[in-house]
Design a protein around this motif. Structure first.
Motif, PDB file in Angstrom:
ATOM      1  N   VAL A 120     -25.866  28.977 -23.693  1.00  0.00           N
ATOM      2  CA  VAL A 120     -25.382  28.654 -24.881  1.00  0.00           C
ATOM      3  C   VAL A 120     -23.988  29.121 -25.142  1.00  0.00           C
ATOM      4  N   GLN A 121     -23.345  30.036 -24.333  1.00  0.00           N
ATOM      5  CA  GLN A 121     -22.006  30.408 -24.354  1.00  0.00           C
ATOM      6  C   GLN A 121     -21.202  29.258 -24.206  1.00  0.00           C
ATOM      7  N   GLY A 122     -21.584  28.692 -22.967  1.00  0.00           N
ATOM      8  CA  GLY A 122     -20.734  27.488 -22.531  1.00  0.00           C
ATOM      9  C   GLY A 122     -20.846  26.472 -23.554  1.00  0.00           C
ATOM     10  N   GLU A 123     -22.068  26.093 -24.428  1.00  0.00           N
ATOM     11  CA  GLU A 123     -21.924  25.135 -25.210  1.00  0.00           C
ATOM     12  C   GLU A 123     -20.935  25.612 -26.463  1.00  0.00           C
ATOM     13  N   ILE A 124     -20.804  26.947 -26.867  1.00  0.00           N
ATOM     14  CA  ILE A 124     -20.042  27.447 -27.621  1.00  0.00           C
ATOM     15  C   ILE A 124     -18.585  27.039 -27.389  1.00  0.00           C
ATOM     16  N   GLU A 125     -18.107  27.306 -26.043  1.00  0.00           N
ATOM     17  CA  GLU A 125     -16.804  26.965 -25.634  1.00  0.00           C
ATOM     18  C   GLU A 125     -16.620  25.579 -25.855  1.00  0.00           C
ATOM     19  N   ASN A 126     -17.474  24.881 -25.470  1.00  0.00           N
ATOM     20  CA  ASN A 126     -17.302  23.219 -25.690  1.00  0.00           C
ATOM     21  C   ASN A 126     -17.040  22.876 -26.936  1.00  0.00           C
ATOM     22  N   LEU A 127     -17.790  23.554 -27.808  1.00  0.00           N
ATOM     23  CA  LEU A 127     -17.647  23.302 -29.392  1.00  0.00           C
ATOM     24  C   LEU A 127     -16.034  23.612 -29.913  1.00  0.00           C
ATOM     25  N   ARG A 128     -15.537  24.959 -29.233  1.00  0.00           N
ATOM     26  CA  ARG A 128     -14.309  25.277 -29.410  1.00  0.00           C
ATOM     27  C   ARG A 128     -13.220  24.407 -28.878  1.00  0.00           C
ATOM     28  N   ARG A 129     -13.510  23.597 -27.888  1.00  0.00           N
ATOM     29  CA  ARG A 129     -12.604  22.602 -27.262  1.00  0.00           C
ATOM     30  C   ARG A 129     -12.407  21.492 -28.268  1.00  0.00           C
ATOM     31  N   LEU A 130     -13.720  20.991 -28.776  1.00  0.00           N
ATOM     32  CA  LEU A 130     -13.834  19.919 -29.739  1.00  0.00           C
ATOM     33  C   LEU A 130     -13.058  20.278 -30.944  1.00  0.00           C
ATOM     34  N   SER A 131     -13.300  21.463 -31.418  1.00  0.00           N
ATOM     35  CA  SER A 131     -12.328  21.984 -32.768  1.00  0.00           C
ATOM     36  C   SER A 131     -10.974  21.762 -32.398  1.00  0.00           C
ATOM     37  N   ALA A 132     -10.703  22.047 -31.197  1.00  0.00           N
ATOM     38  CA  ALA A 132      -8.970  22.024 -30.903  1.00  0.00           C
ATOM     39  C   ALA A 132      -8.680  20.675 -30.938  1.00  0.00           C
ATOM     40  N   MET A 133      -9.402  19.865 -30.184  1.00  0.00           N
ATOM     41  CA  MET A 133      -9.126  18.421 -30.217  1.00  0.00           C
ATOM     42  C   MET A 133      -9.149  17.740 -31.426  1.00  0.00           C
ATOM     43  N   LEU A 134      -9.890  18.220 -32.353  1.00  0.00           N
ATOM     44  CA  LEU A 134      -9.822  17.647 -33.714  1.00  0.00           C
ATOM     45  C   LEU A 134      -8.692  18.031 -34.733  1.00  0.00           C
ATOM     46  N   THR A 177     -15.483   4.698 -27.794  1.00  0.00           N
ATOM     47  CA  THR A 177     -16.299   5.397 -26.840  1.00  0.00           C
ATOM     48  C   THR A 177     -16.192   7.007 -27.077  1.00  0.00           C
ATOM     49  N   VAL A 178     -17.366   7.677 -27.462  1.00  0.00           N
ATOM     50  CA  VAL A 178     -17.658   9.060 -27.308  1.00  0.00           C
ATOM     51  C   VAL A 178     -18.051   9.353 -25.919  1.00  0.00           C
ATOM     52  N   ALA A 179     -17.272   9.958 -25.093  1.00  0.00           N
ATOM     53  CA  ALA A 179     -17.714  10.291 -23.724  1.00  0.00           C
ATOM     54  C   ALA A 179     -17.500  11.783 -23.359  1.00  0.00           C
ATOM     55  N   ASP A 180     -17.915  12.277 -22.334  1.00  0.00           N
ATOM     56  CA  ASP A 180     -18.037  13.561 -22.073  1.00  0.00           C
ATOM     57  C   ASP A 180     -16.584  13.902 -21.456  1.00  0.00           C
ATOM     58  N   SER A 181     -15.680  13.002 -21.013  1.00  0.00           N
ATOM     59  CA  SER A 181     -14.342  13.293 -20.368  1.00  0.00           C
ATOM     60  C   SER A 181     -13.539  12.079 -20.672  1.00  0.00           C
ATOM     61  N   ALA A 182     -12.370  12.294 -21.030  1.00  0.00           N
ATOM     62  CA  ALA A 182     -11.214  11.502 -21.108  1.00  0.00           C
ATOM     63  C   ALA A 182     -11.210  10.541 -19.831  1.00  0.00           C
ATOM     64  N   PHE A 183     -11.727  11.022 -18.819  1.00  0.00           N
ATOM     65  CA  PHE A 183     -11.623  10.642 -17.211  1.00  0.00           C
ATOM     66  C   PHE A 183     -13.169   9.912 -17.116  1.00  0.00           C
ATOM     67  N   PRO A 227     -16.941  17.565 -24.448  1.00  0.00           N
ATOM     68  CA  PRO A 227     -17.681  17.862 -23.221  1.00  0.00           C
ATOM     69  C   PRO A 227     -19.286  18.091 -23.217  1.00  0.00           C
ATOM     70  N   VAL A 228     -19.777  17.754 -22.226  1.00  0.00           N
ATOM     71  CA  VAL A 228     -21.185  18.390 -21.818  1.00  0.00           C
ATOM     72  C   VAL A 228     -21.452  19.695 -21.447  1.00  0.00           C
ATOM     73  N   GLY A 229     -22.380  20.508 -21.734  1.00  0.00           N
ATOM     74  CA  GLY A 229     -22.722  21.647 -21.029  1.00  0.00           C
ATOM     75  C   GLY A 229     -23.372  21.452 -19.630  1.00  0.00           C
ATOM     76  N   ASP A 237     -27.908  18.426 -18.524  1.00  0.00           N
ATOM     77  CA  ASP A 237     -26.873  18.535 -19.255  1.00  0.00           C
ATOM     78  C   ASP A 237     -27.182  18.622 -20.775  1.00  0.00           C
ATOM     79  N   THR A 238     -26.500  19.380 -21.451  1.00  0.00           N
ATOM     80  CA  THR A 238     -26.548  19.605 -23.015  1.00  0.00           C
ATOM     81  C   THR A 238     -25.382  18.886 -23.750  1.00  0.00           C
ATOM     82  N   ALA A 239     -25.657  18.515 -24.786  1.00  0.00           N
ATOM     83  CA  ALA A 239     -24.785  17.574 -25.338  1.00  0.00           C
ATOM     84  C   ALA A 239     -24.558  17.872 -26.789  1.00  0.00           C
ATOM     85  N   CYS A 240     -24.285  19.236 -27.110  1.00  0.00           N
ATOM     86  CA  CYS A 240     -24.174  19.562 -28.576  1.00  0.00           C
ATOM     87  C   CYS A 240     -22.622  19.073 -29.028  1.00  0.00           C
ATOM     88  N   ALA A 241     -21.680  19.111 -28.074  1.00  0.00           N
ATOM     89  CA  ALA A 241     -20.349  18.554 -28.656  1.00  0.00           C
ATOM     90  C   ALA A 241     -20.472  17.175 -29.062  1.00  0.00           C
TER      91      ALA A 241
END
Length: 280
Positions: A98-112, A210-216, A230-232, A238-242
């Motif tokens: 769960v904490q990993g997904e929270i960090e993924n959502l933070r990264r998504l927020s920063a990207m937005l 495209t919505v993908a787990d990584s730019a690469f 990013p995915v968890g 894998d978890t895909a909240c972001a």
């Protein structure tokens, strides 16, 4: 808020033309950003499932003399202590996921923080009549969820969540009916069929968002506009909240670009009430 190690790595890789193997290494490094500055080239190669010389060539492609120079650079910009031994040790394995997904959502927020790519995607999606939405295997639920809500505001949404020989036919049919764009959700493991479908869609004249787990991700070279989420990886699957949340953000951007979106929503609510669709 300070920039995360993963975000710093993403910036390091931007602007470089990487081979598929190098994209795999980059993706692996982003997923394990906290540990990467402390890995040897052999350890990184094993983690990414590539050869050790591939890691060396990857470092050179980024402009470094070799992997040791890349690792020194990463240690200079990374936090002083290695991940572990801190607050996260108090979490059990499920909480860590769960904490990993929270960090993924933070990264998504920063990207937005730069909303321009999402707004451009919303404009392209709104203008496409019909709008094909593609997602196979692990990404099928993301595509299905987007298509379900998109149909409430967009006049013609076509869900493409099954592969096979008819997939190209359905893409051709959408293009022939006037589609100008295709939205794809692409998550690991990336089916070869998705890359082939995107290549076919571009050949048919469609703009691929495209919505993908990584730019690469492997689908990057077949996409006109790729927005990463990013995915968890902390659980067996894998978890895909972001990616799910990014899909809802794209829905909002598309609705903003549709002048009759609100009227369509109100009309649906009226019909739903008349039919007693929902329990109040």
């Amino acid at each position: 808020m300070s920039e995360s190690p993963a975000a710093r790595l993403q910036k390091l890789f931007e602007g470089h033309r990487l081979t598929p193997t190098q994209r795999r290494i980059a993706h692996c490094m982003v997923r394990g950003a906290a540990e990467v500055p402390f890995l040897s080239s052999v350890e990184l190669a094993e983690l990414a499932g590539v050869s050790q010389p591939s890691v060396t060539r990857f470092a050179v492609a980024l402009g470094f003399d070799g992997y040791p120079a890349l690792r020194r650079h990463l240690r200079e910009v990374a936090p002083a202590e290695r991940a572990g031994g801190g607050e996260e040790d108090a979490y059990n394995e499920y909480q860590q996921a769960v904490q990993g997904e929270i960090e993924n959502l933070r990264r998504l927020s920063a990207m937005l923080a730069d909303p321009a790519p999402v707004r451009e995607a919303g404009r392209l999606l709104a203008a496409s009549r019909p709008l094909p939405v593609l997602g196979l295997r692990a990404a099928s639920s993301q595509a299905r969820g987007f298509a379900y809500f998109a149909a409430k505001v967009h006049p013609d949404v076509r869900l493409l969540d099954e592969g096979g020989s008819m997939l190209a036919d359905r893409i051709d049919a959408a293009a022939g009916a006037g589609a100008s764009a295709l939205l794809c959700f692409a998550l690991p493991r990336h089916p070869k069929e998705v890359a082939e479908a995107l290549q076919h869609a571009r050949g048919a004249g469609l703009t691929v968002i495209t919505v993908a787990d990584s730019a690469f991700a492997p689908v990057a070279r077949h996409s006109d506009l790729l927005i990463p989420a990013p995915v968890g990886t902390g659980l067996a699957f894998d978890t895909a909240c972001a990616p799910m949340l990014l899909g809802r953000v794209l829905l909002e951007a598309m609705a903003d670009a549709l002048p009759d979106a609100q009227a369509r929503l109100e009309a649906f609510d009226t019909r739903a009430a008349a039919r007693g669709l929902f329990v109040e």
